[in-house]
Scaffold this motif. Structure first.
Motif, short mmCIF file in Angstrom:
data_model
loop_
_atom_site.label_atom_id
_atom_site.label_comp_id
_atom_site.label_asym_id
_atom_site.label_seq_id
_atom_site.Cartn_x
_atom_site.Cartn_y
_atom_site.Cartn_z
N HIS A 146 -27.39 33.87 13.07
CA HIS A 146 -26.46 32.99 12.89
C HIS A 146 -26.78 31.66 13.47
N TRP A 147 -26.91 30.51 13.06
CA TRP A 147 -27.07 29.29 13.50
C TRP A 147 -28.49 29.23 14.26
N SER A 149 -31.75 28.22 15.98
CA SER A 149 -32.31 27.04 16.25
C SER A 149 -33.61 27.27 17.14
N VAL A 167 -26.12 29.66 7.66
CA VAL A 167 -26.17 28.35 8.29
C VAL A 167 -24.94 27.54 7.60
N MET A 171 -25.63 22.65 11.14
CA MET A 171 -26.94 23.01 11.14
C MET A 171 -27.47 22.03 10.23
N ASP A 194 -18.68 28.95 11.40
CA ASP A 194 -18.70 29.36 12.88
C ASP A 194 -17.45 28.41 13.33
N ALA A 198 -17.62 25.60 15.97
CA ALA A 198 -18.29 24.30 15.25
C ALA A 198 -17.56 23.40 14.78
#
Ligand code: MN
Length: 252
Positions: A146-147, A149, A167, A171, A194, A198
């Motif tokens: 998840h997310w 990076s 995503v 993001m 999220d 988020a």
């Protein structure tokens, strides 16, 4: 619409968010941050078959909640999905790094012994370490990063290892996030909010913000939003059938 990583239990009025998700016909993976949140969060989804709860132990809480690991192991047979689990390598959580590694290793071992699980996995500043652990216990199930990076090489490694990705708007609003998303296999991508962690338009994200993520994905992929929706729905169906194949009966 699909929100494959949302903390429903952490909204000030979770029932209102659930009602709105049901009204919109959304599919939601409701992740938890501690095993002790499992029963209360499961109850939130009521009789909504499209809202699934995941059993989690968040890496950022490991220093306070590692004593709940035995509870995680006890509850796992009841849980079809696992999350949020993983590792966090940011300086703020470095003091608990070794504990995080031990907990994640035990979580993966428990999933493996239970016949595998679909897992929503946190890997902030820890992509390589997460992938090391996943590759050492491949029968733990299917990881949805998840997310994500990490670096481009780490994305390639995750893709080769069979990982999926979720995503969200945050993001997809950054140049680096869009570049990573463009490199993900389209048949292993899902959307997420999220929320409420988020932010979206300066306020805590809500599950239906994934409609904006769909617009942004359409731009990254160079296809119409309707085609993105079709792809995401097909992806979720495939992941659900993978999940149905996991569990004690398929453990052999
Ligand atoms: Mn989260």
């Amino acid at each position: 619409m699909i929100d494959f990583h949302c903390h429903l239990d952490l909204y000030p009025d979770p029932h209102a968010v659930v009602r709105e998700c049901v009204a919109k016909g959304m599919y939601v993976l409701s992740v938890t941050t501690t095993p002790s949140a499992w029963h209360g969060t499961t109850a939130l989804s009521g009789e909504s078959p499209r809202i699934r709860t995941a059993l989690g132990l968040h890496p950022q809480l490991v220093h306070q909640r590692k004593s709940e690991l035995p509870l995680f192991e006890r509850l796992l047979p009841e849980a079809r999905y696992v999350g949020e689990v993983g590792l966090d390598g940011t300086p703020e959580f470095r003091a608990s790094w070794r504990e995080q590694e031990l907990v994640f290793e035990r979580v993966l071992a428990a999933c493996r012994k239970a016949g595998g699980r679909v897992m929503s996995v946190h890997s902030r500043h820890a992509a390589s370490a997460v992938l090391d652990q996943l590759s050492s216990q491949p029968n733990a199930g299917t990881a949805v990063l998840h997310w994500f990076s990490g670096r481009r090489a780490e994305l390639k490694r995750a893709t080769d290892a069979g990982c999926w990705f979720s995503v969200g708007v945050a993001m997809l609003s950054s140049k680096s996030g869009r570049a990573l998303t463009a490199d993900m296999p389209r048949d292993r991508v899902l959307t997420e909010s999220d929320g409420p962690f988020a932010q979206c338009s300066g306020r805590p994200s809500v599950p239906w913000d994934v409609s904006s993520a769909i617009e942004l994905l359409a731009d990254v992929w160079g296809v119409p939003p309707t085609s993105v929706r079709d792809t995401l729905n097909a992806n979720l169906r495939r992941l659900s059938s993978l999940s149905n194949g996991m569990g004690p009966r398929s453990a052999g």
